[in-house]
Write a protein that holds these residues in place. Structure first.
Motif, PDB file in Angstrom:
ATOM      1  N   PHE A  66       1.070  -1.349  -0.490  1.00  0.00           N
ATOM      2  CA  PHE A  66      -0.043   0.057   0.037  1.00  0.00           C
ATOM      3  C   PHE A  66       1.129   1.391   0.218  1.00  0.00           C
ATOM      4  CE2 PHE A  66      -2.921  -3.498   1.258  1.00  0.00           C
ATOM      5  CZ  PHE A  66      -4.333  -2.604   0.903  1.00  0.00           C
ATOM      6  N   GLY A  67       1.998   1.340   0.701  1.00  0.00           N
ATOM      7  CA  GLY A  67       2.915   2.480   0.743  1.00  0.00           C
ATOM      8  C   GLY A  67       3.913   2.770  -0.297  1.00  0.00           C
ATOM      9  N   LEU A  68       4.473   2.107  -1.366  1.00  0.00           N
ATOM     10  CA  LEU A  68       4.457   1.777  -2.693  1.00  0.00           C
ATOM     11  C   LEU A  68       3.674   2.383  -3.595  1.00  0.00           C
ATOM     12  CD1 LEU A  68       6.899   1.650  -3.888  1.00  0.00           C
ATOM     13  CD2 LEU A  68       6.788  -0.774  -3.783  1.00  0.00           C
ATOM     14  N   SER A  69       2.724   1.372  -3.292  1.00  0.00           N
ATOM     15  CA  SER A  69       1.634   1.862  -4.651  1.00  0.00           C
ATOM     16  C   SER A  69       0.924   2.879  -4.146  1.00  0.00           C
ATOM     17  CB  SER A  69       0.332   1.045  -4.314  1.00  0.00           C
ATOM     18  OG  SER A  69       0.505  -0.370  -4.377  1.00  0.00           O
ATOM     19  N   ILE A  70       1.014   3.854  -3.053  1.00  0.00           N
ATOM     20  CA  ILE A  70       0.112   5.290  -3.339  1.00  0.00           C
ATOM     21  C   ILE A  70       0.731   6.443  -3.531  1.00  0.00           C
ATOM     22  CG2 ILE A  70      -0.581   6.888  -1.766  1.00  0.00           C
ATOM     23  CD1 ILE A  70      -2.739   4.884  -2.184  1.00  0.00           C
ATOM     24  N   ALA A  71       2.777   6.224  -2.713  1.00  0.00           N
ATOM     25  CA  ALA A  71       3.445   6.978  -2.664  1.00  0.00           C
ATOM     26  C   ALA A  71       4.423   7.000  -4.698  1.00  0.00           C
ATOM     27  CB  ALA A  71       4.883   6.464  -2.233  1.00  0.00           C
ATOM     28  N   THR A  72       3.223   5.960  -5.228  1.00  0.00           N
ATOM     29  CA  THR A  72       3.650   5.541  -6.324  1.00  0.00           C
ATOM     30  C   THR A  72       3.138   6.885  -7.279  1.00  0.00           C
ATOM     31  OG1 THR A  72       5.332   3.705  -6.593  1.00  0.00           O
ATOM     32  CG2 THR A  72       4.926   4.393  -8.542  1.00  0.00           C
ATOM     33  N   LEU A  73       2.126   6.944  -7.797  1.00  0.00           N
ATOM     34  CA  LEU A  73       0.887   7.195  -8.116  1.00  0.00           C
ATOM     35  C   LEU A  73       1.203   9.024  -8.093  1.00  0.00           C
ATOM     36  CD1 LEU A  73      -1.890   5.538  -7.384  1.00  0.00           C
ATOM     37  CD2 LEU A  73      -1.069   5.198  -9.996  1.00  0.00           C
ATOM     38  N   ILE A  74       1.482   9.217  -6.479  1.00  0.00           N
ATOM     39  CA  ILE A  74       1.458  10.244  -5.872  1.00  0.00           C
ATOM     40  C   ILE A  74       2.928  11.269  -6.431  1.00  0.00           C
ATOM     41  CG2 ILE A  74       1.671  12.757  -4.429  1.00  0.00           C
ATOM     42  CD1 ILE A  74       0.140  10.388  -2.903  1.00  0.00           C
ATOM     43  N   THR A  75       3.696  10.843  -6.238  1.00  0.00           N
ATOM     44  CA  THR A  75       5.285  10.766  -7.023  1.00  0.00           C
ATOM     45  C   THR A  75       4.992  11.468  -8.309  1.00  0.00           C
ATOM     46  OG1 THR A  75       6.586   9.472  -5.762  1.00  0.00           O
ATOM     47  CG2 THR A  75       8.108  10.403  -6.937  1.00  0.00           C
ATOM     48  N   LEU A  76       4.366  10.419  -9.271  1.00  0.00           N
ATOM     49  CA  LEU A  76       4.712  10.155 -10.255  1.00  0.00           C
ATOM     50  C   LEU A  76       4.205  12.000 -11.034  1.00  0.00           C
ATOM     51  CD1 LEU A  76       3.056   7.607 -11.720  1.00  0.00           C
ATOM     52  CD2 LEU A  76       6.025   8.525 -11.961  1.00  0.00           C
ATOM     53  N   LEU A  77       3.295  12.781 -10.013  1.00  0.00           N
ATOM     54  CA  LEU A  77       3.035  14.438 -10.071  1.00  0.00           C
ATOM     55  C   LEU A  77       4.021  14.817  -9.311  1.00  0.00           C
ATOM     56  CD1 LEU A  77      -1.038  14.069 -10.468  1.00  0.00           C
ATOM     57  CD2 LEU A  77       0.939  14.363 -12.121  1.00  0.00           C
ATOM     58  N   PHE A  78       4.014  14.510  -8.058  1.00  0.00           N
ATOM     59  CA  PHE A  78       3.743  15.458  -6.695  1.00  0.00           C
ATOM     60  C   PHE A  78       6.085  15.946  -6.840  1.00  0.00           C
ATOM     61  CE2 PHE A  78       6.490  15.657  -2.283  1.00  0.00           C
ATOM     62  CZ  PHE A  78       5.361  17.044  -1.798  1.00  0.00           C
ATOM     63  N   ILE A  79       7.105  14.755  -7.469  1.00  0.00           N
ATOM     64  CA  ILE A  79       7.896  15.391  -7.367  1.00  0.00           C
ATOM     65  C   ILE A  79       8.371  16.062  -8.558  1.00  0.00           C
ATOM     66  CG2 ILE A  79      10.488  13.739  -7.767  1.00  0.00           C
ATOM     67  CD1 ILE A  79       9.470  13.746  -5.183  1.00  0.00           C
ATOM     68  N   PRO A  80       7.485  16.228  -9.764  1.00  0.00           N
ATOM     69  CA  PRO A  80       8.139  16.897 -10.911  1.00  0.00           C
ATOM     70  C   PRO A  80       7.606  18.528 -10.414  1.00  0.00           C
ATOM     71  CG  PRO A  80       6.682  14.851 -12.097  1.00  0.00           C
ATOM     72  CD  PRO A  80       7.054  14.946 -10.669  1.00  0.00           C
ATOM     73  N   SER A  81       6.612  18.286  -9.800  1.00  0.00           N
ATOM     74  CA  SER A  81       6.362  19.600  -9.220  1.00  0.00           C
ATOM     75  C   SER A  81       7.362  20.659  -8.110  1.00  0.00           C
ATOM     76  CB  SER A  81       5.130  19.872  -8.652  1.00  0.00           C
ATOM     77  OG  SER A  81       3.605  18.885  -9.346  1.00  0.00           O
ATOM     78  N   VAL A  82       7.704  19.609  -7.037  1.00  0.00           N
ATOM     79  CA  VAL A  82       8.922  20.221  -6.143  1.00  0.00           C
ATOM     80  C   VAL A  82       9.742  20.211  -6.779  1.00  0.00           C
ATOM     81  CG1 VAL A  82      10.507  19.734  -4.158  1.00  0.00           C
ATOM     82  CG2 VAL A  82       7.738  18.481  -4.531  1.00  0.00           C
ATOM     83  N   TYR A  83      10.541  19.490  -8.047  1.00  0.00           N
ATOM     84  CA  TYR A  83      11.269  19.934  -8.655  1.00  0.00           C
ATOM     85  C   TYR A  83      11.657  20.954  -9.657  1.00  0.00           C
ATOM     86  CZ  TYR A  83      15.818  18.231 -11.929  1.00  0.00           C
ATOM     87  OH  TYR A  83      17.175  18.681 -12.328  1.00  0.00           O
ATOM     88  N   LEU A  84      10.949  21.436 -10.266  1.00  0.00           N
ATOM     89  CA  LEU A  84       9.838  22.647 -10.856  1.00  0.00           C
ATOM     90  C   LEU A  84      10.658  23.526  -9.763  1.00  0.00           C
ATOM     91  CD1 LEU A  84       9.470  24.246 -13.388  1.00  0.00           C
ATOM     92  CD2 LEU A  84       7.510  24.052 -12.910  1.00  0.00           C
ATOM     93  N   LEU A  85       9.554  24.025  -8.567  1.00  0.00           N
ATOM     94  CA  LEU A  85       9.814  25.113  -7.732  1.00  0.00           C
ATOM     95  C   LEU A  85      11.235  24.838  -6.788  1.00  0.00           C
ATOM     96  CD1 LEU A  85       6.942  23.893  -5.498  1.00  0.00           C
ATOM     97  CD2 LEU A  85       6.658  26.163  -7.120  1.00  0.00           C
ATOM     98  N   PHE A  86      12.081  24.047  -6.795  1.00  0.00           N
ATOM     99  CA  PHE A  86      13.309  24.154  -6.784  1.00  0.00           C
ATOM    100  C   PHE A  86      14.331  24.880  -7.750  1.00  0.00           C
ATOM    101  CE2 PHE A  86      11.991  21.448  -2.388  1.00  0.00           C
ATOM    102  CZ  PHE A  86      12.565  22.091  -1.696  1.00  0.00           C
ATOM    103  N   ASP A  87      13.800  23.866  -8.805  1.00  0.00           N
ATOM    104  CA  ASP A  87      14.891  24.726 -10.100  1.00  0.00           C
ATOM    105  C   ASP A  87      14.001  25.848 -10.453  1.00  0.00           C
ATOM    106  OD1 ASP A  87      16.878  23.484 -11.858  1.00  0.00           O
ATOM    107  OD2 ASP A  87      15.158  24.369 -13.152  1.00  0.00           O
ATOM    108  N   ARG A  88      13.338  26.658 -10.070  1.00  0.00           N
ATOM    109  CA  ARG A  88      13.457  28.010 -10.396  1.00  0.00           C
ATOM    110  C   ARG A  88      13.648  29.182  -9.229  1.00  0.00           C
ATOM    111  NH1 ARG A  88       6.477  28.779 -11.161  1.00  0.00           N
ATOM    112  NH2 ARG A  88       6.569  28.172 -13.315  1.00  0.00           N
ATOM    113  N   LYS A  89      13.742  28.574  -8.075  1.00  0.00           N
ATOM    114  CA  LYS A  89      14.717  29.566  -7.202  1.00  0.00           C
ATOM    115  C   LYS A  89      16.003  29.267  -7.319  1.00  0.00           C
ATOM    116  CE  LYS A  89      14.587  29.518  -2.123  1.00  0.00           C
ATOM    117  NZ  LYS A  89      14.763  29.337  -0.974  1.00  0.00           N
ATOM    118  N   LYS A  90      16.350  27.645  -7.306  1.00  0.00           N
ATOM    119  CA  LYS A  90      17.893  28.581  -7.785  1.00  0.00           C
ATOM    120  C   LYS A  90      18.248  29.053  -9.169  1.00  0.00           C
ATOM    121  CE  LYS A  90      21.303  24.830  -8.975  1.00  0.00           C
ATOM    122  NZ  LYS A  90      21.653  23.177  -9.518  1.00  0.00           N
TER     123      LYS A  90
END
Length: 1021
Positions: free
Chosen positions: A986-1010
């Motif tokens: 359950f942890g891997l399934s839910i985390a994978t689905l959210i990661t596909l949208l969440f990590i790109p968004s976090v990456y973009l925010l940090f890259d913008r700040k950088k």
């Protein structure tokens, strides 16, 4: 990836290496020891000491205190407990986990030597005994005679079966229990003896002196040296009856003085199989030997014995630990096979390429075989834990291979040759899978520093999972490129019809990704909110230590009031047998009535207690669990108000009682009152079953109080009086009769009329030095009273422990209710008295604390590994955001499966911390690769995320589906792994689905700040 290139360019050499590895793996498996659990070392040792005639308080002062004080100076001691009873003491010393018990036992013996001179005279030399789980029987047998002539069955068990079993390699000891034996009884009337002026002691001496065969030198006859042997040994009962006895009335035969009869020997233990008399046989194996191999040899010998048994004699197996081991390992193996098939099916559904599926399918057994090689050379055994670790690793085993193969497959579709695609595909993605594998393995490092039973159980699991991941890395970097360069064929640059559905999924994902990247802050806020909302489910999840294991057998104890006879206990067991005989789930019942006291330093037997071993039909053949069957039995016997019945489903034997409350203080009477109040209170709490205390009331007894003044007038002392009473009640074995290869005791006994009541005992005649016969009442007062009780101390403070089982509620919830009830209702007379929680609650809290620290350290180590791999602190920080996302799935999974949070769940979270970042690693690695090729951040994300969607889905599904059999708890022995599997799935399934949208968004925010691009407008195609 030089190894990958070498494998592709040197296929014949690498094929030979693979063949050698397979052969080595098969040899390793054949030579590995098979057991139920890993070798466990419990940091507990005990001292036993006996002092005949002393009561509990004397034992406490004269033995317990000096021994406790001596043990307190030994390093690494955690607790010291003593159990003082009439005639002896048991001092249990618990050490900190990780203590060298060989050295600790040596220290204990040295400390005993320092206080030996201060112990009272007459105390037997104290012995040090270590607790070893291997001291538990691996097989229990029952020998029964359908004619109920148990004498023959007992003789057969002791004289024929036991020697054959003792000779088996790996068998440590064989113990025969129950059954009856014959003896020759010489029944004496003391008044009749008095008329002939003969004493019991004189008869004993005459019989012993006459029943002898002795050498008497030799003579020379016609050049031959012939030894002389005087034969006076009894040949039959007739020889005993006609034995001449000198008396004041002349020489008369023995049968004129005594009644001679052959009858059953006094017994204090009875055994029954399914209600029929039987003889029990317990078999222990040597430490470190293969349980399954030893059990197989035992059964081979038993098969031979059964063909030679006399008619009517049967041998039946009551308990066989190897059976549960084989069933458990078979279940785990089946789950591994099912998981492997599901993983291969996922690959085929995504790629629709049979050659790709076969490559992955072949990589699984290679990885497993490589893991077995690692296990063998590291000294691990095949057991429930290590096989469970291998089952957990099955899904993750193919992850690396899938990522490599998918990348090679994608390059083949672009038109690259098989060799070029294999080399380039492995080179591109190799660093990412090395990083992801290391992050998974590194989470197990903190477990090495964790102590306790849970750590001992899960360390082998962690090591085996690590071995399997190393094996999978070897397979992914060498085997997959090798086979891909030889066999992977596909259609170039042409979209295959079979992946049309996945193409639609990719298109839908691109739309969601673009929406998330338009509103990255909202995406992050919504995700964090979901995590916080999921935390609200924590109060609805119970807590436990280790899950109970359904081993298909139940232990039951029936205890009558102290002092009850063996016959009285037998009558109660007859009633119990009738109450439970129609329960369909019961296969057989084996009950032992009486027997030696488990407290080995105390003389006497437990004639008031019966111990049941109830074997159930196999788990897959019954609708109820062992816990439910135990509750059904408990309900049926609840009306036996005259007996205390304790019913407990077997849990593997490693955990303490679920509920254990220790009440400590100086006064034993106050402690008993507090214990009774505590039992009454916790009995009313939902889920609590069979609360009881370890306080033992003294046995009813008859005291012979000697009048020393009166005894001295007759010239007799206490020893002579005690001897006379002992001879009257127990009899005295004067000699033995050898007959037909067997030896029967010849027991002199006083007529039972003299021991049938206190009044008759007072008339027992005692001989004086002048030959006068006086009744016992002339020199002693005989009264009925209560014997002394047991005194228990821990760390020099008296205590009583209240224990209970639980049913259909989590340990945490029950403990919370007990704490509230005790706080409101128990009033202590002073601050010298207190109640502390022990048992599984103490073990659980200790394990949770240590494993939580291990989890926190694991997260730090994962970040450090990624920082070294990416040579950056930013990108690992972004990837670590995927870890808390798994909390949503963990809580959801435990709620849906109604599983309490326990040590297994916590270990599952530890594993999850290592694997949940893998998808984010692959995603970030690909984004960075595209940026190095000159793409802008946004474009790199929009290209990399959909490109890696297929391998992310494939690796997640293979891990999840590989664990589905364990998650559903198929087969026996999977209870320990099930919570871990649920958490990971359950942890891997839910985390994978959210990661596909969440990590790109976090990456973009940090890259913008950088790059300080907050003002830049984003345009989407």
């Amino acid at each position: 990836m030089n190894l990958s290139k070498l494998a592709v360019l040197r296929p014949i050499a690498m094929s030979m290496v693979i063949l050698l590895l397979l052969i080595l793996g098969i040899v390793s498996v054949r030579n590995m020891t098979i057991d139920l659990f890993p070798d466990l070392t419990f940091p507990v040792a005990a001292i036993t000491a006996t002092y005949d005639g002393a009561g509990p308080e004397e034992i406490e002062n004269l033995l317990a205190e000096p021994l406790e004080n001596a043990m307190g100076t030994i390093p690494n001691v955690e607790t010291i407990s003593s159990y003082s009873q009439n005639g002896g003491v048991l001092v249990v010393v618990s050490f900190h986990w990780g203590t060298d018990m060989d050295f600790a036992a040596l220290n204990m013996r040295e400390k005993i030597d320092t206080v030996r001179d201060f112990l009272p005279q007459g105390v037997e030399s104290p012995r040090v005994v270590r607790f070893d789980p291997s001291d538990l029987p691996i097989i229990q047998l029952a020998v029964k005679d359908v004619s109920n002539e148990m004498i023959e069955a007992k003789q057969l068990a002791e004289e024929e079966i036991k020697p054959l079993l003792d000779s088996i390699e790996g068998v440590a000891s064989v113990t025969v229990e129950g059954g009856v034996e014959n003896e020759i009884k010489l029944i004496v009337d003391p008044r009749e003896l008095a008329t002939y002026n003969v004493t019991l002691e004189q008869l004993q001496q005459i019989i012993g002196a006459e029943n002898l065969n002795l050498p008497a030198g030799s003579i020379t006859d016609q050049t031959q040296q012939l030894p002389i042997r005087v034969t006076g040994q009894f040949q039959s009962i007739s020889d005993i009856e006609t034995l001449p006895i000198p008396t004041n009335n002349g020489i008369i035969p023995l049968n004129q003085l005594v009644t001679v009869e052959e009858s059953l020997k006094p017994y204090n233990q009875l055994s029954f199989l399914n209600g029929e008399p039987s003889v029990g046989i317990s078999i222990l194996k040597q430490s470190g030997t293969n349980t399954v191999a030893v059990a197989e040899q035992i059964h081979e010998v038993l098969d031979q014995i059964k063909t030679q048994l006399p008619e009517g004699i049967e041998i039946q197996t009551v308990f066989d630990q190897s059976k549960f081991i084989n069933q458990s390992i078979s279940a785990v193996t089946s789950n591994m096979i099912i998981g492997s098939i599901l993983a291969s099916l996922v690959l085929y559904l995504f790629l629709r390429n049979i050659r790709s599926t076969l490559i992955i399918g072949f990589s699984i057994p290679i990885s497993i075989v490589t893991t077995f090689v690692f296990m063998y050379f590291s000294g691990h055994t095949l057991n429930l834990i290590t096989m469970g670790g291998l089952a957990l690793g099955i899904g993750m085993m193919v992850d690396n291979a899938i990522v490599i193969l998918e990348n090679i497959y994608r390059l083949r579709q672009k038109g690259l040759s098989m060799k070029d695609a294999a080399i380039q595909g492995t080179t591109e993605i190799g660093p990412a899978i090395i990083a992801s594998t290391l992050t998974t393995i590194i989470v197990f490092l903190p477990i090495i520093f964790v102590e306790g039973l849970a750590a001992q159980l899960f360390k082998p699991l962690a090591i085996v999972v690590s071995f399997s991941l190393f094996a999978s890395l070897f397979t992914a970097l060498i085997i997959v490129p090798l086979f891909s360069s030889l066999f992977l064929k596909t259609k170039a640059q042409k979209e295959e019809h079979s992946i049309t559905l996945f193409t639609k999924i990719v298109d839908k994902y691109k739309q969601l990704l673009k929406f998330s990247l338009r509103h990255p802050k909202k995406t992050v806020i919504i995700t964090i909110s979901c995590v916080l909302v999921s935390l609200a489910g924590i109060p609805f999840i119970g807590t436990e230590y280790l899950p109970a294991q359904d081993q298909s057998y139940i232990n039951m104890t029936v205890k009558l009031p102290e002092g009850k006879s063996l016959d009285a206990t037998y009558e109660v067991t007859e009633r119990v047998n009738k109450l439970i005989e129609d329960i369909e789930e019961i296969d057989l019942t084996f009950v032992t009535i009486g027997g030696g006291n488990n407290f080995s330093v105390v003389a006497g037997t437990r004639t008031n207690q019966a111990n049941y071993t109830i074997l159930l039909v196999p788990k897959d053949e019954r609708a109820q669990s062992d816990q439910e069957v135990a509750e059904q039995i408990r309900t049926r016997v609840s009306d036996l108000s005259y007996a205390k019945v304790s019913v407990e489903a077997s849990d593997g034997g490693f955990s303490d009682d679920p509920v254990s409350l220790t009440i400590s203080g100086p006064n034993i009477d106050v402690l008993q009152e507090l214990a009774d109040d505590t039992i009454d209170l916790i009995s009313e709490i939902d889920g609590v079953r069979e609360p009881s205390s370890n306080y033992t009331e003294g046995n009813p007894q008859i005291s012979v109080i000697i009048d020393r003044a009166a005894a001295s007038q007759f010239g007799i002392g206490s020893a002579q009086i005690a001897s006379a009473v002992t001879n009257a009640t127990k009899g005295v074995v004067a000699s033995r009769l050898a007959r037909n290869g067997d030896e029967l005791d010849i027991r002199l006994m006083v007529e039972s009329t003299y021991t049938s009541s206190i009044e008759n005992l007072s008339e027992l005649l005692i001989s004086t030095p002048t030959g006068q016969k006086i009744p016992l009442q002339s020199v002693a007062q005989i009264a009925r009273d209560q014997g002394p009780s047991q005194i228990t101390r821990t760390n020099r403070v008296r205590e009583i422990t209240v224990r209970a089982s639980i049913l259909n509620r989590s340990l945490g919830d029950v403990t919370k209710d007990i704490e509230e009830s005790l706080k409101e209702n128990i009033k202590f007379p002073s601050n010298q008295y207190k109640i502390t929680f022990g048992g599984q609650d103490e073990q659980m809290n200790d394990a949770f604390f240590k494993l939580s620290l291990a989890l926190a350290l694991a997260v730090v180590l994962v970040y450090m590994v990624m920082a070294g791999q990416f040579e950056s602190f930013l990108y690992p920080f972004i990837i670590m955001f995927s870890v808390p996302l798994a909390i949503i799935g963990v809580i959801l999974g435990l709620l849906l499966s109604n599983q309490p949070f326990g040590v297994g769940s916590l270990v599952g979270m530890l594993i999850l911390a290592g694997i949940v970042v893998n998808n984010a690693i692959v995603l970030v690695e690909t984004i960075n690769l595209q940026k190095k090729r000159g793409m802008m951040t946004l474009d790199a994300i929009l290209l990399a995320a959909p490109t890696r969607l297929r391998p992310i889905f494939m690796t997640t599904l293979t891990t999840v589906l590989g664990l589905i059999p364990l998650t559903l708890g198929f087969g026996e022995g999977t209870e320990i792994q099930q919570p871990m599997a649920i958490v990971i799935v359950f942890g891997l399934s839910i985390a994978t689905l959210i990661t596909l949208l969440f990590i790109p968004s976090v990456y973009l925010l940090f890259d913008r700040k950088k790059q300080k691009e907050f003002s830049e407008d984003i345009h989407f195609d």
